[in-house]
Design a protein around this motif. Structure first.
Motif, short mmCIF file in Angstrom:
data_model
loop_
_atom_site.label_atom_id
_atom_site.label_comp_id
_atom_site.label_asym_id
_atom_site.label_seq_id
_atom_site.Cartn_x
_atom_site.Cartn_y
_atom_site.Cartn_z
N ALA A 1 0.82 -1.21 0.00
CA ALA A 1 0.00 0.00 0.00
C ALA A 1 0.86 1.26 0.00
N VAL A 2 1.96 1.24 0.74
CA VAL A 2 2.81 2.44 0.86
C VAL A 2 3.81 2.54 -0.29
N TYR B 1 4.90 5.62 -4.36
CA TYR B 1 6.07 6.23 -4.99
C TYR B 1 6.70 5.38 -6.09
N LEU B 2 6.45 4.09 -6.08
CA LEU B 2 7.08 3.18 -7.05
C LEU B 2 6.05 2.70 -8.06
N ALA C 1 1.82 8.94 -13.33
CA ALA C 1 0.83 9.50 -12.40
C ALA C 1 1.52 10.18 -11.21
N PRO C 2 0.99 11.29 -10.74
CA PRO C 2 1.58 11.97 -9.59
C PRO C 2 1.57 11.06 -8.34
N HIS C 3 2.50 11.30 -7.45
CA HIS C 3 2.56 10.50 -6.22
C HIS C 3 1.27 10.65 -5.41
N ALA C 4 0.65 11.82 -5.46
CA ALA C 4 -0.55 12.06 -4.65
C ALA C 4 -1.82 11.48 -5.26
N ALA C 5 -1.75 11.01 -6.51
CA ALA C 5 -2.94 10.43 -7.14
C ALA C 5 -3.38 9.18 -6.39
N THR C 6 -4.65 9.12 -6.03
CA THR C 6 -5.14 8.04 -5.17
C THR C 6 -6.23 7.25 -5.88
#
Length: 224
Positions: free
Chosen positions: A196-197, A201-202, A215-220
């Motif tokens: 999940a974590v 970033y990867l 995709a941006p790191h903040a994209a959820t």
């Protein structure tokens, strides 16, 4: 046949891997068991006898129950808990059971929706929780098999050591049972949390378990 294999490749591949590793585990466990038997100066057994033994049953069941517990808890946790930037999380405004419209049930069901999604009352509720119910049932059954098989193996070892056997209740509250159980649980929780974590970033290009590479790191809640 080619179309069938293509459309079911993921399930077939992991089914084949499961059967192959289950068989390999049986062979490896059989040799290990017989080595212990020789060291204890008692008779060895055949592969068929080992496969129906308590030692093999507990080795298989303790892994099954931890895996299905992992999936059960993850299914339930991801209903309410969010992780910004993770494709394993729902979008940040989707926490909870969501609306009937979002879930395409009842009057919002599509023509090709499952019949029980279009139903009302208990049938819709059961179908809406059916995945967790099945995962939970397999977990409980696997846990019971592990506890009974582990109890039998534990008492067998105690008898060989000239000690009195214990009952099932004493075994499932013993350090031996919970040491075997918790060593599996902690590894499953670590793996799920890491996925999940790390997936914030990867990336793994082309995988449905990863965000698109750009995709941006903040994209959820985005899978690519």
């Amino acid at each position: 046949m080619k179309r069938f294999l293509t459309l079911n490749a993921l399930g077939l591949a992991f089914g084949a891997l499961f059967l192959a590793t289950l068989g390999a585990q049986a062979v490896a466990g059989w040799h290990s068991f017989n080595d212990q038997q020789v060291a204890a100066q008692v008779g060895t057994i055949g592969l068929g006898d080992y496969v129906v033994s308590t030692d093999y049953a507990v080795a298989v069941a303790e892994n099954w129950q931890s895996e299905f517990l992992q999936f059960l808890l993850y299914l339930l946790a991801t209903v309410w808990l969010l992780q910004q930037g993770s494709p394993e999380s729902k979008q940040l405004d989707k926490a909870g059971l969501e609306s009937d419209e979002d879930q395409m049930v009842g009057e919002h069901a599509r023509p090709d929706s499952p019949a029980w999604a279009r139903a009302s009352g208990w049938r819709r509720h059961v179908y809406g929780t059916s995945l967790a119910l099945v995962m939970g049932t397999i977990f409980v059954c696997s846990w019971l098999v592990q506890s009974v098989a582990g109890w039998a193996a534990y008492d067998e070892q105690r008898l060989q050591d000239l000690r009195d056997p214990v009952d099932w209740a004493a075994y499932v509250t013993s350090a031996d049972f919970w040491e075997r159980t918790l060593q599996n649980w902690q590894s499953e929780f670590l793996a799920v949390g890491a996925m999940a974590v790390f997936s914030i970033y990867l990336r793994q290009r082309g995988s449905s378990q990863s965000k698109p590479t750009g995709a941006p790191h903040a994209a959820t809640g985005i899978e690519g």
